[in-house]
Design a protein around this motif. Structure first.
Motif, mmCIF file in Angstrom:
data_model
loop_
_atom_site.group_PDB
_atom_site.id
_atom_site.type_symbol
_atom_site.label_atom_id
_atom_site.label_comp_id
_atom_site.label_asym_id
_atom_site.label_seq_id
_atom_site.Cartn_x
_atom_site.Cartn_y
_atom_site.Cartn_z
ATOM 1 N N ILE A 1 0.820 -1.209 0.000
ATOM 2 C CA ILE A 1 0.000 0.000 0.000
ATOM 3 C C ILE A 1 0.857 1.264 0.000
ATOM 4 O O ILE A 1 0.469 2.311 -0.532
ATOM 5 N N HIS A 2 2.064 1.171 0.544
ATOM 6 C CA HIS A 2 2.931 2.358 0.601
ATOM 7 C C HIS A 2 3.514 2.698 -0.776
ATOM 8 O O HIS A 2 3.830 3.862 -1.042
ATOM 9 N N GLU A 3 3.615 1.700 -1.650
ATOM 10 C CA GLU A 3 4.015 1.991 -3.028
ATOM 11 C C GLU A 3 2.935 2.821 -3.718
ATOM 12 O O GLU A 3 3.236 3.743 -4.484
ATOM 13 N N VAL A 4 1.677 2.490 -3.441
ATOM 14 C CA VAL A 4 0.555 3.257 -3.998
ATOM 15 C C VAL A 4 0.604 4.694 -3.494
ATOM 16 O O VAL A 4 0.504 5.654 -4.277
ATOM 17 N N LEU A 5 0.767 4.870 -2.185
ATOM 18 C CA LEU A 5 0.782 6.209 -1.598
ATOM 19 C C LEU A 5 1.980 7.025 -2.067
ATOM 20 O O LEU A 5 1.871 8.231 -2.302
ATOM 21 N N ARG B 1 -1.421 8.653 6.141
ATOM 22 C CA ARG B 1 -1.170 7.805 7.318
ATOM 23 C C ARG B 1 -1.713 6.407 7.078
ATOM 24 O O ARG B 1 -2.784 6.242 6.486
ATOM 25 N N THR B 2 -0.985 5.407 7.538
ATOM 26 C CA THR B 2 -1.464 4.021 7.456
ATOM 27 C C THR B 2 -1.381 3.365 8.823
ATOM 28 O O THR B 2 -0.412 3.562 9.559
ATOM 29 N N ILE C 1 -6.605 -2.564 6.733
ATOM 30 C CA ILE C 1 -5.727 -1.405 6.602
ATOM 31 C C ILE C 1 -6.580 -0.153 6.713
ATOM 32 O O ILE C 1 -7.618 -0.038 6.069
ATOM 33 N N HIS C 2 -6.119 0.782 7.515
ATOM 34 C CA HIS C 2 -6.793 2.080 7.640
ATOM 35 C C HIS C 2 -5.871 3.134 7.034
ATOM 36 O O HIS C 2 -4.799 3.422 7.560
ATOM 37 N N ILE C 3 -6.292 3.687 5.896
ATOM 38 C CA ILE C 3 -5.533 4.745 5.218
ATOM 39 C C ILE C 3 -6.223 6.068 5.522
ATOM 40 O O ILE C 3 -7.410 6.230 5.246
ATOM 41 N N HIS D 1 -9.629 20.966 9.309
ATOM 42 C CA HIS D 1 -9.337 19.528 9.393
ATOM 43 C C HIS D 1 -10.340 18.744 8.554
ATOM 44 O O HIS D 1 -11.545 18.759 8.831
ATOM 45 N N THR D 2 -9.849 18.086 7.517
ATOM 46 C CA THR D 2 -10.663 17.158 6.724
ATOM 47 C C THR D 2 -9.916 15.837 6.642
ATOM 48 O O THR D 2 -8.743 15.805 6.249
ATOM 49 N N ALA D 3 -10.578 14.765 7.051
ATOM 50 C CA ALA D 3 -9.936 13.445 7.060
ATOM 51 C C ALA D 3 -10.793 12.450 6.287
ATOM 52 O O ALA D 3 -11.948 12.210 6.644
ATOM 53 N N PHE D 4 -10.220 11.895 5.212
ATOM 54 C CA PHE D 4 -10.836 10.785 4.497
ATOM 55 C C PHE D 4 -10.212 9.495 5.020
ATOM 56 O O PHE D 4 -8.978 9.384 5.092
ATOM 57 N N SER D 5 -11.051 8.548 5.391
ATOM 58 C CA SER D 5 -10.583 7.261 5.898
ATOM 59 C C SER D 5 -10.982 6.168 4.928
ATOM 60 O O SER D 5 -12.169 6.026 4.609
#
Length: 365
Positions: free
Chosen positions: A206-210, A274-275, A292-294, A349-353
């Protein structure tokens, strides 16, 4: 007999470890002796590191609650408290019901504390309603698209035939306008429908995607937006369509950059990627052992309150020049991966989960 006892103890521990109810065991001095993974996730603390800690070092409620716990130890009196507000060590407030059960073991009184998060029940109810609305909207869009595309094909074909019959070349400019606008509308409808292609799943970090998304945003913003990485490097690879997931995350981050630019020209703009992993997490009607929580968080102006309930609907946008398709496409991609997306927003503050199952095995809650 000893083997049977060991098996029983192992079974009991396995049952506690897999409970979705946060469960804590306190000694007679209200110090932690055990905490299951659900409690670790709820209170955002490590059970192993918190062993021996006093209860108020894990969370606080009120002085009266502490007195009630001490009385439960002294008088072996169980009780239940509804809609209590707990404050965790990181300062987050939680609305919970909790049940206190004194247990007498080897002439010592222990306290079994079961915490039921009301926020979670509300979230599950909200999520079910959201999924139902999404399915209704998807069916409506598909039906509408079918009704639009059929006459569009006829209009385009008639314009082409008319162009062949026109006696003067300059008159064909008008038929070209008809053809181009018909094509534009057809492409818009296709984008509303999203891709019909099933995800091409492969084990992906997932970190390659991010990082791919981060590199695109850094090139686009030319360093005017601060990108903060907060990764959990222990997250293993997960089955996903890499290109689709890049598109899904890029849509969210691009919206954040545009919101920051509109707010203050991106000066002081910050986006955090953040992951984390979450245990025993419910998506829809399915309980997953590990997800996984992104989190994609920005410090922009926030999303207007009147848009937050319809944010993932097609053609809904807070920008005059927006198509309102980016988040709808993102949600479709996440849904195809059996995941879920949520948004929480207020000024600054805007957070997409984004939640994605890490393990294929799942059970009903």
């Amino acid at each position: 007999m000893q083997t049977s006892l060991m098996i029983d103890e192992a079974l009991q521990r396995a049952l506690l470890e897999n409970l979705t109810t946060a469960t804590l065991l306190l000694d007679s001095e209200l110090r932690l002796e055990y905490m299951n993974p659900a409690a670790e996730m709820l209170l955002a603390v490590s059970g192993q590191r918190s062993l021996g800690h006093f209860i108020s070092e894990l969370f606080t409620e009120s002085p009266e609650a502490l007195c009630s716990l001490r009385q439960a130890v002294e008088k072996a009196h169980p009780f239940t408290k509804r809609e209590a507000i707990l404050t965790s060590v990181n300062g987050h407030g939680l609305i919970v019901d909790y049940i206190v059960s004194p247990i007498l073991i080897r002439h010592k009184t222990l306290i079994l504390l079961e915490i039921l998060q009301r926020d979670r029940l509300l979230r599950m109810s909200k999520e079910e309603a959201q999924l139902s609305k999404q399915e209704t909207t998807r069916m409506l869009v598909r039906g509408l698209a079918h009704e639009i595309k059929n006459p569009l094909g006829g209009i385009r074909g008639a314009a082409q035939l008319l162009a062949r019959e026109l006696p003067e070349e300059h008159l064909k400019d008008y038929t070209e306008v008809i053809i181009e606008e018909a094509d534009r509308l057809r492409n818009l409808v296709d984008r509303m429908l999203g891709s019909n292609k099933l995800p091409s799943l492969a084990l992906t970090n997932i970190h390659e995607v991010l990082e791919r998304v981060a590199s695109l945003i850094e090139a686009e913003s030319q360093g005017s937006v601060i990108l903060v990485r907060d990764y959990d490097p222990s997250i293993p690879e997960v089955l996903m369509d890499r290109e689709q997931m890049i598109q899904a995350v890029l849509n969210i981050v691009s919206n954040a950059v545009q919101a920051l630019a509109a707010h203050n020209g991106t000066r002081g703009g910050r986006i955090t990627l953040r992951t984390r992993t979450l245990r025993q997490f419910i998506i829809g009607h399915t309980r997953h052992r590990l997800v996984i929580h992104i989190s994609i968080i920005d410090n922009g102006p926030g999303i207007p309150a009147d848009l937050q309930h319809t944010l993932f609907y097609p053609m809904v946008s807070g920008r005059p020049d927006g198509t309102g398709l980016g988040l709808a496409i993102t949600q479709n991609i996440i849904s195809q991966h059996q995941g879920m997306i949520e948004c929480e927003s207020h000024p600054g503050h805007t957070a997409f989960s984004v939640y994605l199952p890490l393990e294929q095995g799942a059970t009903s809650p």
